[in-house]
Every structure is written in C-alpha cells, then in structure tokens.
Design a protein around this motif. Structure first.
Motif, PDB file in Angstrom:
ATOM      1  N   ASP A  10       0.795  -1.169  -0.046  1.00 59.28           N
ATOM      2  CA  ASP A  10       0.015  -0.270   0.162  1.00 59.28           C
ATOM      3  C   ASP A  10       0.901   1.116   0.010  1.00 59.28           C
ATOM      4  O   ASP A  10       0.474   2.152  -0.735  1.00 59.28           O
ATOM      5  CB  ASP A  10      -1.010  -0.143   1.163  1.00 59.28           C
ATOM      6  N   ALA A  11       1.892   1.135   0.722  1.00 59.28           N
ATOM      7  CA  ALA A  11       2.692   2.362   0.778  1.00 59.28           C
ATOM      8  C   ALA A  11       3.508   2.446  -0.736  1.00 59.28           C
ATOM      9  O   ALA A  11       3.925   3.865  -0.936  1.00 59.28           O
ATOM     10  CB  ALA A  11       3.971   2.244   2.082  1.00 59.28           C
ATOM     11  N   PHE A  12       4.009   1.280  -1.207  1.00 54.67           N
ATOM     12  CA  PHE A  12       4.630   1.451  -2.213  1.00 54.67           C
ATOM     13  C   PHE A  12       3.818   2.042  -3.285  1.00 54.67           C
ATOM     14  O   PHE A  12       4.139   3.099  -4.238  1.00 54.67           O
ATOM     15  CB  PHE A  12       5.016   0.144  -2.751  1.00 54.67           C
ATOM     16  N   TYR A  13       2.521   1.669  -3.556  1.00 50.59           N
ATOM     17  CA  TYR A  13       1.611   1.907  -4.842  1.00 50.59           C
ATOM     18  C   TYR A  13       1.181   3.354  -4.312  1.00 50.59           C
ATOM     19  O   TYR A  13       1.002   4.095  -5.326  1.00 50.59           O
ATOM     20  CB  TYR A  13       0.400   1.024  -4.911  1.00 50.59           C
ATOM     21  N   GLY A  14       0.771   3.737  -3.083  1.00 48.80           N
ATOM     22  CA  GLY A  14       0.469   5.147  -2.889  1.00 48.80           C
ATOM     23  C   GLY A  14       1.382   5.947  -3.377  1.00 48.80           C
ATOM     24  O   GLY A  14       1.158   7.196  -3.921  1.00 48.80           O
ATOM     25  N   LYS A  15       2.551   6.024  -2.896  1.00 51.75           N
ATOM     26  CA  LYS A  15       3.638   6.745  -3.264  1.00 51.75           C
ATOM     27  C   LYS A  15       3.888   6.937  -4.862  1.00 51.75           C
ATOM     28  O   LYS A  15       4.169   7.860  -5.429  1.00 51.75           O
ATOM     29  CB  LYS A  15       5.105   6.475  -2.596  1.00 51.75           C
ATOM     30  N   LEU A  16       4.229   5.635  -5.519  1.00 43.23           N
ATOM     31  CA  LEU A  16       4.222   5.308  -6.883  1.00 43.23           C
ATOM     32  C   LEU A  16       3.329   6.354  -7.554  1.00 43.23           C
ATOM     33  O   LEU A  16       3.671   7.044  -8.444  1.00 43.23           O
ATOM     34  CB  LEU A  16       4.319   3.991  -7.331  1.00 43.23           C
ATOM     35  N   LEU A  17       1.840   6.238  -7.503  1.00 44.38           N
ATOM     36  CA  LEU A  17       0.697   6.611  -8.159  1.00 44.38           C
ATOM     37  C   LEU A  17       0.762   8.107  -7.834  1.00 44.38           C
ATOM     38  O   LEU A  17       0.260   8.783  -8.508  1.00 44.38           O
ATOM     39  CB  LEU A  17      -0.366   6.036  -7.873  1.00 44.38           C
ATOM     40  N   GLU A  18       1.274   8.633  -6.463  1.00 40.63           N
ATOM     41  CA  GLU A  18       1.148  10.062  -6.127  1.00 40.63           C
ATOM     42  C   GLU A  18       2.282  10.608  -7.124  1.00 40.63           C
ATOM     43  O   GLU A  18       1.975  11.850  -7.577  1.00 40.63           O
ATOM     44  CB  GLU A  18       1.705  10.090  -4.782  1.00 40.63           C
ATOM     45  N   GLN A  19       3.398  10.213  -7.467  1.00 39.08           N
ATOM     46  CA  GLN A  19       4.621  10.811  -8.405  1.00 39.08           C
ATOM     47  C   GLN A  19       4.266  10.503  -9.779  1.00 39.08           C
ATOM     48  O   GLN A  19       4.625  11.278 -10.523  1.00 39.08           O
ATOM     49  CB  GLN A  19       5.861   9.990  -8.093  1.00 39.08           C
ATOM     50  N   THR A  20       3.520   9.441  -9.975  1.00 34.32           N
ATOM     51  CA  THR A  20       3.108   9.263 -11.306  1.00 34.32           C
ATOM     52  C   THR A  20       1.999   8.898 -11.812  1.00 34.32           C
ATOM     53  O   THR A  20       1.392   7.464 -12.077  1.00 34.32           O
ATOM     54  CB  THR A  20       4.288   8.208 -12.048  1.00 34.32           C
ATOM     55  N   PRO A  21       0.832   9.803 -11.626  1.00 34.41           N
ATOM     56  CA  PRO A  21      -0.737   9.479 -11.664  1.00 34.41           C
ATOM     57  C   PRO A  21      -1.122   8.875 -13.201  1.00 34.41           C
ATOM     58  O   PRO A  21      -1.788   8.319 -13.215  1.00 34.41           O
ATOM     59  CB  PRO A  21      -1.228  10.877 -11.532  1.00 34.41           C
ATOM     60  N   GLU A  22       0.029   9.140 -14.106  1.00 30.66           N
ATOM     61  CA  GLU A  22      -0.618   8.677 -15.509  1.00 30.66           C
ATOM     62  C   GLU A  22      -0.323   7.115 -15.802  1.00 30.66           C
ATOM     63  O   GLU A  22      -0.989   6.356 -16.443  1.00 30.66           O
ATOM     64  CB  GLU A  22       0.388   9.183 -16.692  1.00 30.66           C
ATOM     65  N   LEU A  23       0.276   6.427 -14.466  1.00 32.73           N
ATOM     66  CA  LEU A  23       0.436   5.050 -14.367  1.00 32.73           C
ATOM     67  C   LEU A  23      -0.920   4.384 -13.780  1.00 32.73           C
ATOM     68  O   LEU A  23      -1.307   3.159 -14.175  1.00 32.73           O
ATOM     69  CB  LEU A  23       1.602   4.473 -13.905  1.00 32.73           C
ATOM     70  N   GLN A  24      -1.879   5.304 -13.160  1.00 31.91           N
ATOM     71  CA  GLN A  24      -3.124   4.642 -12.618  1.00 31.91           C
ATOM     72  C   GLN A  24      -3.718   3.786 -13.538  1.00 31.91           C
ATOM     73  O   GLN A  24      -4.234   2.837 -13.033  1.00 31.91           O
ATOM     74  CB  GLN A  24      -4.015   5.746 -11.968  1.00 31.91           C
ATOM     75  N   PRO A  25      -4.122   4.174 -14.823  1.00 33.79           N
ATOM     76  CA  PRO A  25      -5.003   3.290 -15.693  1.00 33.79           C
ATOM     77  C   PRO A  25      -4.388   2.008 -15.893  1.00 33.79           C
ATOM     78  O   PRO A  25      -5.135   0.824 -15.982  1.00 33.79           O
ATOM     79  CB  PRO A  25      -4.993   4.118 -17.042  1.00 33.79           C
ATOM     80  N   HIS A  26      -3.035   1.843 -15.816  1.00 36.66           N
ATOM     81  CA  HIS A  26      -2.597   0.477 -15.794  1.00 36.66           C
ATOM     82  C   HIS A  26      -2.784  -0.382 -14.890  1.00 36.66           C
ATOM     83  O   HIS A  26      -2.994  -1.661 -14.828  1.00 36.66           O
ATOM     84  CB  HIS A  26      -0.937   0.406 -15.820  1.00 36.66           C
ATOM     85  N   PHE A  27      -2.925   0.250 -13.569  1.00 35.45           N
ATOM     86  CA  PHE A  27      -3.176  -0.699 -12.314  1.00 35.45           C
ATOM     87  C   PHE A  27      -5.083  -0.655 -12.222  1.00 35.45           C
ATOM     88  O   PHE A  27      -5.291  -1.758 -11.438  1.00 35.45           O
ATOM     89  CB  PHE A  27      -2.651   0.153 -11.214  1.00 35.45           C
ATOM     90  N   ASP A  28      -5.671   0.116 -12.896  1.00 33.36           N
ATOM     91  CA  ASP A  28      -7.028  -0.151 -13.027  1.00 33.36           C
ATOM     92  C   ASP A  28      -7.346  -1.369 -13.848  1.00 33.36           C
ATOM     93  O   ASP A  28      -8.220  -2.094 -13.637  1.00 33.36           O
ATOM     94  CB  ASP A  28      -7.798   1.221 -13.431  1.00 33.36           C
ATOM     95  N   ARG A  29      -6.696  -1.425 -14.965  1.00 37.55           N
ATOM     96  CA  ARG A  29      -6.612  -2.420 -16.061  1.00 37.55           C
ATOM     97  C   ARG A  29      -6.180  -4.161 -15.402  1.00 37.55           C
ATOM     98  O   ARG A  29      -6.677  -4.901 -15.669  1.00 37.55           O
ATOM     99  CB  ARG A  29      -6.044  -2.180 -17.266  1.00 37.55           C
ATOM    100  N   TYR A  30      -5.211  -3.817 -14.653  1.00 37.26           N
ATOM    101  CA  TYR A  30      -4.478  -5.006 -14.259  1.00 37.26           C
ATOM    102  C   TYR A  30      -4.522  -5.015 -12.541  1.00 37.26           C
ATOM    103  O   TYR A  30      -3.255  -4.725 -11.934  1.00 37.26           O
ATOM    104  CB  TYR A  30      -2.999  -5.046 -14.722  1.00 37.26           C
ATOM    105  N   PRO A  31      -5.599  -4.985 -11.985  1.00 37.71           N
ATOM    106  CA  PRO A  31      -5.413  -5.086 -10.394  1.00 37.71           C
ATOM    107  C   PRO A  31      -4.919  -6.008  -9.854  1.00 37.71           C
ATOM    108  O   PRO A  31      -4.309  -5.795  -8.705  1.00 37.71           O
ATOM    109  CB  PRO A  31      -6.913  -5.146 -10.059  1.00 37.71           C
ATOM    110  N   ILE A  32      -4.532  -7.016 -10.426  1.00 35.78           N
ATOM    111  CA  ILE A  32      -3.481  -8.192  -9.961  1.00 35.78           C
ATOM    112  C   ILE A  32      -2.336  -7.772  -9.541  1.00 35.78           C
ATOM    113  O   ILE A  32      -1.699  -8.146  -8.660  1.00 35.78           O
ATOM    114  CB  ILE A  32      -3.663  -9.257 -10.935  1.00 35.78           C
ATOM    115  N   ALA A  33      -1.684  -6.633 -10.442  1.00 39.11           N
ATOM    116  CA  ALA A  33      -0.415  -6.217 -10.048  1.00 39.11           C
ATOM    117  C   ALA A  33      -0.310  -5.690  -8.758  1.00 39.11           C
ATOM    118  O   ALA A  33       0.798  -5.617  -8.198  1.00 39.11           O
ATOM    119  CB  ALA A  33      -0.270  -5.023 -11.010  1.00 39.11           C
ATOM    120  N   LYS A  34      -1.482  -5.213  -7.949  1.00 37.39           N
ATOM    121  CA  LYS A  34      -1.162  -4.595  -6.717  1.00 37.39           C
ATOM    122  C   LYS A  34      -1.098  -5.954  -5.463  1.00 37.39           C
ATOM    123  O   LYS A  34      -1.087  -5.464  -4.594  1.00 37.39           O
ATOM    124  CB  LYS A  34      -2.254  -3.748  -6.535  1.00 37.39           C
TER     125      LYS A  34
END
Length: 136
Positions: A10-34
């Motif tokens: 949670d800390a990793f993805y929270g910080k990653l998506l805070e810095q690179t919000p353009e990557l959010q759609p990839h995680f929406d499409r591939y929720p297993i990645a989280k």
C-alpha cells in the motif's frame, strides 16, 4: 518487509501513483499487479541476489514483460523512491530490524534500478528476448 507485505504494498503503490498518476490506468486494468505481482517481484529479486543468478537478468526479464507499458526513466525513478518509502514505512518502530538494514536496502535498490533503467533502455532499442519472468 514480507511480514508486513500489505502495508509495504500500500505504501509503495500510494507513493508511486502520487508521483506518476499517469500510471493509474494500468493498475485499474491490471488490479492483480497490486497483490501478488509485487510480492513475486520482491521474492525474485531477493532470490536472484542471494543465489547469484544475476540482477541484470531479472531486470532484462522485467523490462521485457513490462514493455507494453512504455516505461521511461522517470517511472523507474518514481518506483525506486516508492520502494524506499515503503521500506521506511514498514520498518518504523521495528526494533527487530538492524539499524543498517534501511541503508543496505537503499544501496541494493540503487543497483537494482540502475539495471532496470539499463534494461528498459535496451528493450526500447531492440525486441527483448522472452525470458522466464516475461512469460509469467
């Protein structure tokens, strides 16, 4: 890290998506990645470092499997920052973690992300070989 993997993730993805919000759609499409993908990568990373199979090989495989996401240097930088942040989050108030563990982990990540950037650049220049990590 592995005992508190949910907090780390949670800390990793929270910080990653805070810095690179353009990557959010990839995680929406591939929720297993989280979930287990992060754990698998970390286990593969620890295994490659401890068995001497080579971090460069793992980085090349990772770059090949993630080529469809068109990751650039700043994505790797954000990922490195997010990993360091996550480690700091899970190691807070943990008396069982040696005092130099965080420094060692940060230095280890410097090597890992150097190899990931190099592999990512190479993958962009020529078709990457499909390796064991890429076939997963």
């Amino acid at each position: 890290m592995f005992q508190r993997k949910g907090q780390f993730r949670d800390a990793f993805y929270g910080k990653l998506l805070e810095q690179t919000p353009e990557l959010q759609p990839h995680f929406d499409r591939y929720p297993i990645a989280k979930t287990h993908m992060m754990e698998r990568f970390m286990m593969d990373l620890v295994k490659s470092a401890s068995t001497g199979t080579g971090i460069a090989d793992l980085a090349t495989s990772f770059a090949a499997s993630h080529g469809k996401f068109h990751l650039v240097d700043r994505h790797f930088t954000a990922c490195e920052i997010a990993m360091k942040h996550a480690f700091s989050e899970v190691s807070q108030d943990q008396s069982s973690i040696p005092s130099d563990a965080e420094l060692n982990f940060h230095m280890f990540l410097e090597i890992v992300f150097h190899e990931l950037r190099k592999a990512g650049q190479s993958a962009g220049e020529a078709p990457a070989t499909l390796t064991a990590y890429a076939r997963r």
